[in-house]
Motif scaffolding. Structure first.
Motif, PDB file in Angstrom:
ATOM      1  N   ALA A 193       0.829  -1.210   0.000  1.00 32.07           N
ATOM      2  CA  ALA A 193       0.000   0.000   0.000  1.00 32.07           C
ATOM      3  C   ALA A 193       0.859   1.255   0.000  1.00 32.07           C
ATOM      4  N   TYR A 194       1.951   1.224   0.762  1.00 26.09           N
ATOM      5  CA  TYR A 194       2.846   2.391   0.805  1.00 26.09           C
ATOM      6  C   TYR A 194       3.480   2.639  -0.559  1.00 26.09           C
ATOM      7  N   LEU A 195       3.982   1.602  -1.202  1.00 20.70           N
ATOM      8  CA  LEU A 195       4.610   1.766  -2.514  1.00 20.70           C
ATOM      9  C   LEU A 195       3.587   2.151  -3.575  1.00 20.70           C
ATOM     10  N   ASP A 196       2.395   1.591  -3.491  1.00 15.27           N
ATOM     11  CA  ASP A 196       1.366   1.951  -4.459  1.00 15.27           C
ATOM     12  C   ASP A 196       0.926   3.405  -4.277  1.00 15.27           C
ATOM     13  N   ALA A 197       0.868   3.874  -3.039  1.00 17.70           N
ATOM     14  CA  ALA A 197       0.538   5.282  -2.799  1.00 17.70           C
ATOM     15  C   ALA A 197       1.629   6.201  -3.356  1.00 17.70           C
ATOM     16  N   GLN A 198       2.885   5.805  -3.182  1.00 22.76           N
ATOM     17  CA  GLN A 198       3.975   6.590  -3.750  1.00 22.76           C
ATOM     18  C   GLN A 198       3.899   6.620  -5.270  1.00 22.76           C
ATOM     19  N   ALA A 199       3.576   5.484  -5.881  1.00 28.28           N
ATOM     20  CA  ALA A 199       3.458   5.437  -7.338  1.00 28.28           C
ATOM     21  C   ALA A 199       2.281   6.282  -7.830  1.00 28.28           C
ATOM     22  N   ALA A 200       1.155   6.219  -7.123  1.00 28.03           N
ATOM     23  CA  ALA A 200      -0.003   7.031  -7.519  1.00 28.03           C
ATOM     24  C   ALA A 200       0.295   8.520  -7.391  1.00 28.03           C
ATOM     25  N   GLU A 201       0.974   8.902  -6.320  1.00 24.12           N
ATOM     26  CA  GLU A 201       1.343  10.313  -6.152  1.00 24.12           C
ATOM     27  C   GLU A 201       2.284  10.775  -7.252  1.00 24.12           C
ATOM     28  N   LEU A 202       3.192   9.891  -7.651  1.00 25.23           N
ATOM     29  CA  LEU A 202       4.123  10.240  -8.728  1.00 25.23           C
ATOM     30  C   LEU A 202       3.395  10.359 -10.057  1.00 25.23           C
ATOM     31  N   VAL A 343       0.034  -7.845  -6.568  1.00 24.72           N
ATOM     32  CA  VAL A 343      -0.170  -6.434  -6.209  1.00 24.72           C
ATOM     33  C   VAL A 343       1.085  -5.618  -6.489  1.00 24.72           C
ATOM     34  N   ILE A 344       2.232  -6.116  -6.045  1.00 21.01           N
ATOM     35  CA  ILE A 344       3.469  -5.355  -6.235  1.00 21.01           C
ATOM     36  C   ILE A 344       3.874  -5.343  -7.708  1.00 21.01           C
ATOM     37  N   ASP A 345       3.515  -6.398  -8.445  1.00 19.37           N
ATOM     38  CA  ASP A 345       3.786  -6.412  -9.877  1.00 19.37           C
ATOM     39  C   ASP A 345       2.920  -5.391 -10.603  1.00 19.37           C
ATOM     40  N   SER A 346       1.696  -5.193 -10.135  1.00 18.19           N
ATOM     41  CA  SER A 346       0.842  -4.162 -10.716  1.00 18.19           C
ATOM     42  C   SER A 346       1.428  -2.766 -10.475  1.00 18.19           C
ATOM     43  N   THR A 347       1.949  -2.542  -9.275  1.00 27.15           N
ATOM     44  CA  THR A 347       2.616  -1.257  -8.999  1.00 27.15           C
ATOM     45  C   THR A 347       3.833  -1.071  -9.888  1.00 27.15           C
ATOM     46  N   LEU A 348       4.589  -2.143 -10.081  1.00 22.97           N
ATOM     47  CA  LEU A 348       5.755  -2.046 -10.967  1.00 22.97           C
ATOM     48  C   LEU A 348       5.339  -1.771 -12.403  1.00 22.97           C
ATOM     49  N   ASN A 349       4.215  -2.321 -12.835  1.00 20.42           N
ATOM     50  CA  ASN A 349       3.722  -2.044 -14.185  1.00 20.42           C
ATOM     51  C   ASN A 349       3.315  -0.573 -14.331  1.00 20.42           C
ATOM     52  N   LYS A 350       2.745  -0.005 -13.267  1.00 18.33           N
ATOM     53  CA  LYS A 350       2.410   1.426 -13.316  1.00 18.33           C
ATOM     54  C   LYS A 350       3.659   2.269 -13.505  1.00 18.33           C
ATOM     55  N   LEU A 351       4.690   1.949 -12.729  1.00 18.55           N
ATOM     56  CA  LEU A 351       5.934   2.714 -12.839  1.00 18.55           C
ATOM     57  C   LEU A 351       6.596   2.492 -14.201  1.00 18.55           C
ATOM     58  N   THR A 352       6.494   1.266 -14.716  1.00 20.85           N
ATOM     59  CA  THR A 352       7.060   1.001 -16.043  1.00 20.85           C
ATOM     60  C   THR A 352       6.327   1.785 -17.118  1.00 20.85           C
ATOM     61  N   SER A 353       5.000   1.858 -17.006  1.00 23.67           N
ATOM     62  CA  SER A 353       4.223   2.652 -17.968  1.00 23.67           C
ATOM     63  C   SER A 353       4.578   4.132 -17.874  1.00 23.67           C
ATOM     64  N   LEU A 354       4.766   4.614 -16.644  1.00 28.46           N
ATOM     65  CA  LEU A 354       5.155   6.008 -16.486  1.00 28.46           C
ATOM     66  C   LEU A 354       6.542   6.267 -17.062  1.00 28.46           C
ATOM     67  N   LYS A 355       7.442   5.329 -16.881  1.00 34.26           N
ATOM     68  CA  LYS A 355       8.783   5.488 -17.453  1.00 34.26           C
ATOM     69  C   LYS A 355       8.726   5.482 -18.977  1.00 34.26           C
ATOM     70  N   GLU A 356       7.894   4.609 -19.539  1.00 36.61           N
ATOM     71  CA  GLU A 356       7.732   4.597 -20.989  1.00 36.61           C
ATOM     72  C   GLU A 356       7.131   5.902 -21.489  1.00 36.61           C
ATOM     73  N   TYR A 357       6.193   6.466 -20.730  1.00 36.34           N
ATOM     74  CA  TYR A 357       5.616   7.757 -21.122  1.00 36.34           C
ATOM     75  C   TYR A 357       6.668   8.868 -21.084  1.00 36.34           C
ATOM     76  N   ILE A 358       7.533   8.808 -20.079  1.00 33.77           N
ATOM     77  CA  ILE A 358       8.618   9.791 -20.016  1.00 33.77           C
ATOM     78  C   ILE A 358       9.576   9.611 -21.189  1.00 33.77           C
ATOM     79  N   ASP A 359       9.878   8.360 -21.515  1.00 31.43           N
ATOM     80  CA  ASP A 359      10.759   8.109 -22.663  1.00 31.43           C
ATOM     81  C   ASP A 359      10.119   8.583 -23.964  1.00 31.43           C
ATOM     82  N   ASP A 360       8.814   8.347 -24.095  1.00 34.04           N
ATOM     83  CA  ASP A 360       8.121   8.835 -25.299  1.00 34.04           C
ATOM     84  C   ASP A 360       8.132  10.367 -25.358  1.00 34.04           C
TER      85      ASP A 360
END
Length: 445
Positions: A193-202, A343-360
């Motif tokens: 939950a803590y890591l997912d909240a950090q990812a959502a805030e980011l 759950v943690i893999d879903s959070t990692l997928n969110k961060l990966t998608s955000l990184k791909e968006y930054i790369d794009d």
């Protein structure tokens, strides 16, 4: 003389007087109190005390001050495992299964889980307090705390029956997990939950900033995106470490079997009581007289042989039973870890998608900059071509400006004809250059 000294010297403090009187006053046994105790040493040793929050299996919590060595003896842990929980050091997320405890270091949650209690480092962090409250709530909920302890030989029958009942009426089944796994589940839930909240805030901060950067490329926006990307890389590394730790536990059956603390404690108690009963049986002599003399050089009596054979048979039976129960229970722990792995893999997928968006976004910005650079090069090429055409007029003026006699100078319209012919030739040369650029696709014309 003594009265004069007492009037001149400053009065002694009351605490030192009482302390000296207490140490010099004899006790009932004739010894002075606090003999051989170094109070300065106690103060120095007291500096190593740390505040821990203890939550037992009934949900009761208390704050206790324990030093490092007492905690090592209490939980049977080496010093390197306690060092993982030290807030002064930054260690990656780790879950270690030991003989009598589980060492958990998951983001803000740093605790030691045993078969009877959870020892959590006292902190004012909100996630730590939420962990304690949630653990107490789950432990004090009705029908949960005594299920594991009251299970008997009909464990499989009751589980299958309860699962069939739950499938029929679509209700949630009771929690059959032991105490250490319930505490570990709350820790995993809090960390995820803590890591997912950090990812959502980011994510909330990142997407508008990236959209603004695509519309307006400035130094301020680029600096903000750089900081955002640094935070993203750090958070991705932490999430990846938690995911790898859970995956490593799921892949190793030995580590998962090592984390069954309640089962190991039950086996140890059963073995202890079995040894005591066997000792009682052997003390009765198995029908022989207790006072019968035993020759030290004779062969071992029949009761010792019987005891040895029973001990071997009991150990084999316990090993086979423990292996069967471990293979059965590992699936439950694996399902628990798999749920939070998703759950943690879903959070990692969110961060990966955000990184791909930054790369794009970076690729889009680079394309824009390349387009502007190409336009500048095209403009420079056109300007160079126009400069070459204008230079032709300078060449003609230089030729006709030389000091020699030409009959053309006597004609009254010669200047107009020279200017007209030179301009037409310049336009033809400029047009030829443009056709060449278009033919070679050097610029879109």
């Amino acid at each position: 003389m003594a009265d004069l000294k007492e009037r001149l010297l400053p009065p002694r403090p009351i605490s030192s007087i009482n302390l000296r009187e207490a140490t010099s006053r004899p006790s009932a046994s004739g010894r002075p109190l606090f003999q051989g105790i170094d109070f300065l040493g106690l103060k120095k040793r007291g500096q190593g005390l740390r505040s821990w929050i203890r939550v037992d299996s009934s949900g009761n919590s208390q704050i206790m001050e324990v030093d490092k060595f007492t905690m090592m003896r209490r939980c049977d842990l080496p010093a390197r495992d306690l060092r993982l929980l030290d807030p002064l050091f930054v260690y990656p997320s780790t879950i270690l299964g030991r003989e009598k405890a589980i060492v958990v270091n998951l983001e803000q949650i740093r605790c030691i889980i045993t078969a009877d209690e959870v020892l959590l480092l006292n902190s004012l962090d909100s996630y730590v307090l939420q962990y304690v409250v949630e653990l107490q709530r789950r432990l004090t909920s009705p029908g949960v705390g005594e299920v594991w302890q009251n299970e008997g030989p009909d464990l499989g029958r009751r589980r299958s029956g309860s699962r069939c009942f739950d499938n029929m009426f679509a209700t949630s089944s009771p929690d059959y997990l032991p105490f250490e796994f319930r505490a570990l589940e709350v820790a995993l839930e809090a960390a995820c939950a803590y890591l997912d909240a950090q990812a959502a805030e980011l994510e909330i901060e990142a997407y508008p900033l990236l959209d603004e950067l695509t519309s307006k490329i400035s130094t301020l926006n680029l600096e903000r995106v750089r900081r955002l990307k640094s935070r993203l890389v750090a958070l991705t590394r932490r999430v990846q470490k938690v995911r790898d730790e859970i995956e490593q536990l799921m892949d190793d059956d030995g580590d998962m079997a090592e984390m069954y603390l309640t089962e190991k404690k039950r086996r140890m108690e059963a073995s202890f009581y079995g040894d005591q009963s066997m000792m009682g049986y052997s003390s009765t002599g198995g029908g022989l007289s207790v006072s019968a003399p035993v020759s030290p050089v004779s062969s071992p009596p029949d009761n010792r042989k019987l005891e040895k054979s029973l001990s071997i048979a009991r150990s084999r039976h316990e090993s086979m039973k423990s292996s069967e129960s471990t293979s059965e229970n590992i699936e439950e722990l694996e399902m628990l870890l798999e749920a939070y792995f998703v759950v943690i893999d879903s959070t990692l997928n969110k961060l990966t998608s955000l990184k791909e968006y930054i790369d794009d976004t970076e690729d889009f910005i680079n394309i824009q900059l390349d387009n502007v650079r190409n336009q500048l090069i095209q403009f420079e090429l056109l300007l160079t071509t126009a400069t070459f055409v204008v230079a032709i007029f300078g060449v003609v003026a230089g030729v006709f400006g030389m000091n020699f006699t030409v009959p053309l100078f006597d004609q009254p319209d010669a200047f107009k004809w020279v200017l007209l012919i030179t301009g037409i030739c310049g336009l033809i040369i400029f047009g030829s250059f443009l056709w060449f650029f278009k033919y070679k696709r050097l610029m879109p014309l």
